[in-house]
Design a protein around this motif. Structure first.
Motif, mmCIF file in Angstrom:
data_model
loop_
_atom_site.group_PDB
_atom_site.id
_atom_site.type_symbol
_atom_site.label_atom_id
_atom_site.label_comp_id
_atom_site.label_asym_id
_atom_site.label_seq_id
_atom_site.Cartn_x
_atom_site.Cartn_y
_atom_site.Cartn_z
ATOM 1 N N UNK A 216 -26.496 -0.599 8.961
ATOM 2 C CA UNK A 216 -25.708 0.217 9.918
ATOM 3 C C UNK A 216 -24.380 -0.249 10.255
ATOM 4 N N UNK A 217 -24.259 -1.913 10.658
ATOM 5 C CA UNK A 217 -22.975 -2.085 10.812
ATOM 6 C C UNK A 217 -21.987 -2.044 9.554
ATOM 7 N N UNK A 218 -22.430 -2.258 8.495
ATOM 8 C CA UNK A 218 -21.668 -2.217 7.481
ATOM 9 C C UNK A 218 -21.274 -0.721 7.052
ATOM 10 N N UNK A 219 -21.923 0.236 7.171
ATOM 11 C CA UNK A 219 -21.652 1.754 7.142
ATOM 12 C C UNK A 219 -20.694 2.196 8.138
ATOM 13 N N UNK A 220 -20.781 1.411 9.400
ATOM 14 C CA UNK A 220 -20.109 1.902 10.323
ATOM 15 C C UNK A 220 -18.554 1.463 9.798
ATOM 16 N N UNK A 221 -18.313 0.241 9.695
ATOM 17 C CA UNK A 221 -17.155 -0.400 9.225
ATOM 18 C C UNK A 221 -16.584 0.117 8.295
ATOM 19 N N UNK A 222 -17.255 0.202 7.210
ATOM 20 C CA UNK A 222 -16.557 1.169 6.115
ATOM 21 C C UNK A 222 -16.168 2.699 6.512
ATOM 22 N N UNK A 223 -16.920 3.401 7.589
ATOM 23 C CA UNK A 223 -16.389 4.649 7.972
ATOM 24 C C UNK A 223 -15.032 4.382 8.696
ATOM 25 N N UNK A 224 -14.967 3.320 9.528
ATOM 26 C CA UNK A 224 -13.836 3.234 10.405
ATOM 27 C C UNK A 224 -12.400 2.902 9.496
ATOM 28 N N UNK A 225 -12.930 1.999 8.321
ATOM 29 C CA UNK A 225 -11.881 1.696 7.491
ATOM 30 C C UNK A 225 -11.393 2.940 6.850
ATOM 31 N N UNK A 226 -12.277 3.789 6.298
ATOM 32 C CA UNK A 226 -11.735 4.756 5.736
ATOM 33 C C UNK A 226 -10.994 5.860 6.589
ATOM 34 N N UNK A 227 -11.434 6.080 8.061
ATOM 35 C CA UNK A 227 -10.627 6.752 8.795
ATOM 36 C C UNK A 227 -9.368 6.356 9.138
ATOM 37 N N UNK A 245 -3.446 7.649 -1.707
ATOM 38 C CA UNK A 245 -4.225 8.561 -2.173
ATOM 39 C C UNK A 245 -5.355 8.038 -3.082
ATOM 40 N N UNK A 246 -5.009 7.275 -4.116
ATOM 41 C CA UNK A 246 -5.961 6.566 -4.969
ATOM 42 C C UNK A 246 -7.139 5.647 -4.307
ATOM 43 N N UNK A 247 -6.602 5.052 -3.301
ATOM 44 C CA UNK A 247 -7.475 4.048 -2.410
ATOM 45 C C UNK A 247 -8.438 5.316 -1.555
ATOM 46 N N UNK A 248 -7.784 6.191 -0.991
ATOM 47 C CA UNK A 248 -9.024 7.063 -0.285
ATOM 48 C C UNK A 248 -9.768 7.571 -1.274
ATOM 49 N N UNK A 249 -9.412 7.924 -2.433
ATOM 50 C CA UNK A 249 -10.581 8.509 -3.507
ATOM 51 C C UNK A 249 -11.411 7.504 -3.742
ATOM 52 N N UNK A 250 -11.000 6.220 -3.844
ATOM 53 C CA UNK A 250 -12.165 5.246 -4.110
ATOM 54 C C UNK A 250 -13.248 5.114 -3.012
ATOM 55 N N UNK A 251 -12.653 5.118 -1.786
ATOM 56 C CA UNK A 251 -13.460 4.848 -0.510
ATOM 57 C C UNK A 251 -14.193 6.093 -0.217
ATOM 58 N N UNK A 252 -13.679 7.361 -0.758
ATOM 59 C CA UNK A 252 -14.539 8.454 -0.674
ATOM 60 C C UNK A 252 -15.824 8.410 -1.650
ATOM 61 N N UNK A 253 -15.637 7.883 -2.704
ATOM 62 C CA UNK A 253 -16.635 7.708 -3.766
ATOM 63 C C UNK A 253 -17.779 7.041 -3.204
ATOM 64 N N UNK A 254 -17.462 6.010 -2.376
ATOM 65 C CA UNK A 254 -18.607 5.187 -1.758
ATOM 66 C C UNK A 254 -19.591 5.812 -0.738
ATOM 67 N N UNK A 255 -19.071 6.910 -0.313
ATOM 68 C CA UNK A 255 -19.764 7.732 0.605
ATOM 69 C C UNK A 255 -20.281 9.129 0.021
ATOM 70 N N UNK A 256 -20.190 9.017 -1.318
ATOM 71 C CA UNK A 256 -20.552 10.550 -1.810
ATOM 72 C C UNK A 256 -19.562 11.561 -2.101
ATOM 73 N N UNK A 257 -18.212 11.376 -1.684
ATOM 74 C CA UNK A 257 -17.370 12.454 -1.863
ATOM 75 C C UNK A 257 -16.449 12.268 -2.897
ATOM 76 N N UNK A 258 -16.478 13.404 -3.885
ATOM 77 C CA UNK A 258 -15.687 13.384 -5.105
ATOM 78 C C UNK A 258 -14.317 13.708 -4.355
ATOM 79 N N UNK A 259 -13.451 13.855 -5.462
ATOM 80 C CA UNK A 259 -11.683 14.011 -4.895
ATOM 81 C C UNK A 259 -11.709 15.606 -4.170
ATOM 82 N N UNK A 260 -12.515 16.397 -4.643
ATOM 83 C CA UNK A 260 -12.397 17.880 -4.138
ATOM 84 C C UNK A 260 -12.904 17.969 -2.710
#
Length: 638
Positions: A216-227, A245-260
């Protein structure tokens, strides 16, 4: 005594004021109730409106909340306390103290991060979205505290333009504490639980936090980093947006979000941020959609392909200077390429967006962002999917190569680099880029042809539905409109009326003055009918001198008034051709949809019967078909 305790004792560490302080004191009591909190909150209109706004935000769900008591019940005592503290600090430190630190820009960025935390929290459900909002709002508060407590010293630190660990080290050296340590102290004072506060304080460098993968802490720190990265993109100048932009897309993929999906979330975050910024009187720069920003490089490359401006561009990403210079020399002089260089994956992303290389040569092991993550980030974008990527690697094990190819690498060369081997790989890459350029050129031509064909089809479709003489819709279009209006009337129960209009004595006009003059009379009458019709009514020429006007939401009385108004307009026309004035008038038959009518043609036949009755009664008049009979009004013509 450490620096943070000195700040607290000197009163320079932020503390709640007013209603926020009262809320905090109530929440500290074991017997505190939500009703007490709601009563205190209601005494502050600004805090009340902000809590309602948070409670009714897009992902909160449920029916809209209008009362403060219900908002407090829904949010919970802990969240109300944290949010009240956060907004209290916004109000206290909104204005600067004359230092170089931009307070309004700081809070605008923090607000954007807060909204991003809230939206991402609603998607991932790792923690309460409303608590995450408060965490995002205060995630960078340490920088504000240091800028406020030590304006001159902190301005000197900021002027050095350091980042990461270098900035924190300089803060500790000059001020006795870094901004993350101060943030942790403020979060503790605000009652943010340690389970949330700890990931917040590590969000700038998630990889250094030491949290177990998937915890859970790992998921939270990734969420704050992406925000934080979303906030960086939203607040960055236009010239710097591409790097995020490209870095955001990479981060989005880690939580199951494709580019769209990521684009939809980001656009929602920006919309919410702008509403919040208006409420808090903070600056919020208008932004294009995420899709428009992400695909701008692709559009630019297509334009270059169409105009023949594309050239051989190679991006070399290598952190070792000697290897970088040797490879760059080979590419530039022996292979006749324009070479762009970067020392790590993050810098390479910004360069890739700017220059759109056809070929990318990247080392696998680099600081900041390694070659695999860089390649994944490229492949997460539409414009990066067609680049040919060659990996330089010192590890040739099957597992490492599989990871590289799964990340999107097209080929690899082992290190130390054999220049003949690299030249051979480059020939294969150049062959690929030539084929790709030919394909893209053909695709650009096909797109242009398709666009021209679409325009031609629209013109043909318009011509097929338009009367060439009058410019009105023709019989086919008129019948389609009649069917739509009839169907809408059946669904809604609203009345619909059809007006059949016939130009009086038109054969005599043709016989006496000629068909050219008759055409001018038809055009004048068509313009009069169009002017008399309401905006949503349908006007068409259905043949010869006959026109059809279909009126939605018009009962018999309204239809008769419209018909009479039209009749008078035509009667008052002054049609003069070759110094000869030609009188004009129309006969009009009106019918409404009635019980017993099963289809639009039934109403049309009824209107036609009324028109026949109007002509038989002497023309230049209006007749209504109702209840199986026709009723004609007396003409007022002289």
């Amino acid at each position: 005594m450490n620096s943070i305790e000195q700040l607290r004792l000197s009163g320079r560490l932020p503390s709640p004021k007013g209603v926020a302080l009262a809320v905090l004191e109530i929440c500290r009591r074991e017997d505190a109730t939500l009703d007490e909190v709601a009563k205190v909150v209601q005494s502050d209109p600004a805090l009340s409106s902000r809590l309602l706004r948070l409670c009714n935000s897009a992902r909160s769900g449920g029916r809209p909340v209008a009362s403060i008591r219900e908002a407090v019940l829904r949010l919970g005592m802990s969240t109300v306390r944290q949010v009240a503290m956060g907004f209290s600090l916004v109000d206290q430190y909104l204005e600067g103290n004359g230092s170089a630190f931009d307070h309004a820009a700081f809070w605008s960025h923090s607000l954007l991060m807060a909204v991003a935390c809230h939206e991402l929290g609603g998607l991932t459900r790792i923690a309460s979205a409303d608590e995450l909002f408060a965490c995002g709002l205060l995630a960078q508060i340490g920088s504000l505290v240091l800028a406020t407590a030590y304006p001159a010293d902190y301005a000197t630190v900021l002027a050095e333009q350091l980042g990461g660990e270098a900035l924190r080290a300089r803060e500790r050296e000059r001020l006795g504490a870094d901004h993350n340590e101060v943030t942790a102290a403020v979060l503790a004072d605000c009652g943010i639980p340690r389970a949330l506060a700890e990931p917040v304080c590590h969000h700038e460098r998630p990889e250094a936090a030491g949290f177990s993968q998937g915890s859970r802490p790992h998921q939270l720190v990734q969420l704050f980093f992406q925000a934080r990265r979303m906030a960086d993109l939203g607040r960055s100048p236009v010239a710097e947006r591409n790097g995020h932009i490209a870095e955001l897309m990479l981060l989005g993929g880690k939580i199951g979000l494709d580019a769209r999906a990521l684009g939809e979330v980001f656009d929602q975050v920006v919309s919410q941020w702008q509403e919040w910024a208006e409420l808090l009187k903070l600056p919020a720069t208008p932004l294009p959609s995420f899709d428009a920003m992400a695909n701008a490089p692709l559009a630019r490359r297509e334009q270059e392909t169409a105009t023949g401006a594309a050239g051989k561009r190679v991006l070399l990403v290598e952190d070792e200077p000697t290897s970088r210079m040797l490879t760059e020399d080979l590419l530039s002089h022996l292979l006749d390429c324009t070479v762009f260089t970067a020392e790590n994956g993050r810098d390479a992303l910004a360069v890739a967006v700017e220059v759109l290389p056809q070929i990318v040569i990247t080392d696998s092991l680099m600081p900041v962002m390694d070659g695999l993550d860089f390649c994944r980030a490229l492949r997460a974008t539409d414009w990066g999917q067609s680049m040919y990527v060659i990996m330089l690697t010192s590890e040739e094990t099957d597992e490492k190569l599989i990871q590289a190819f799964e990340a999107g690498v097209d080929d690899y060369v082992t290190k130390p680099v054999n220049m003949r081997a690299l030249s051979a790989r480059m020939r294969a890459a150049q062959h690929y880029t030539k084929l790709l350029e030919a394909w893209e050129h053909d695709r650009a031509q096909l797109k242009q042809f398709a666009a021209e064909l679409a325009v031609s089809n629209r013109r043909l479709e318009h011509a097929a539905m338009t009367d060439l003489l009058t410019g009105l819709p023709n019989r086919r279009a008129g019948m389609d409109a009649l069917q739509r209006f009839w169907s809408a009337s059946q669904r809604t129960g609203q009345p619909v009326a059809a007006l059949m209009i016939d130009v009086d004595h038109f054969k005599a006009i043709n016989d006496q003055h000629g068909h050219a003059i008759g055409d001018q009379v038809l055009q004048a009458v068509a313009r009069a009918i169009q002017a008399a019709a309401r905006k949503d009514d349908s006007v068409s020429r259905i043949g010869g001198e006959e026109f059809l006007l279909v009126c939605h939401d018009a009962d018999p009385r309204a239809a008769l008034l419209a018909a009479e108004r039209l009749r008078r307009m035509v009667r008052e026309l002054r049609i003069t051709v070759a110094n000869v004035q030609i009188p004009s008038s129309v006969s009009i038959g009106v019918a409404n949809r009635e019980d017993g009518m099963e289809e639009p043609d039934d109403m049309l036949r009824a209107a036609d019967k009324a028109l026949y009755a109007a002509k038989k009664a002497g023309r230049n008049r209006v007749c209504l078909f109702a209840g199986g009979r026709t009723h004609c009004a007396t003409s007022s013509a002289a």
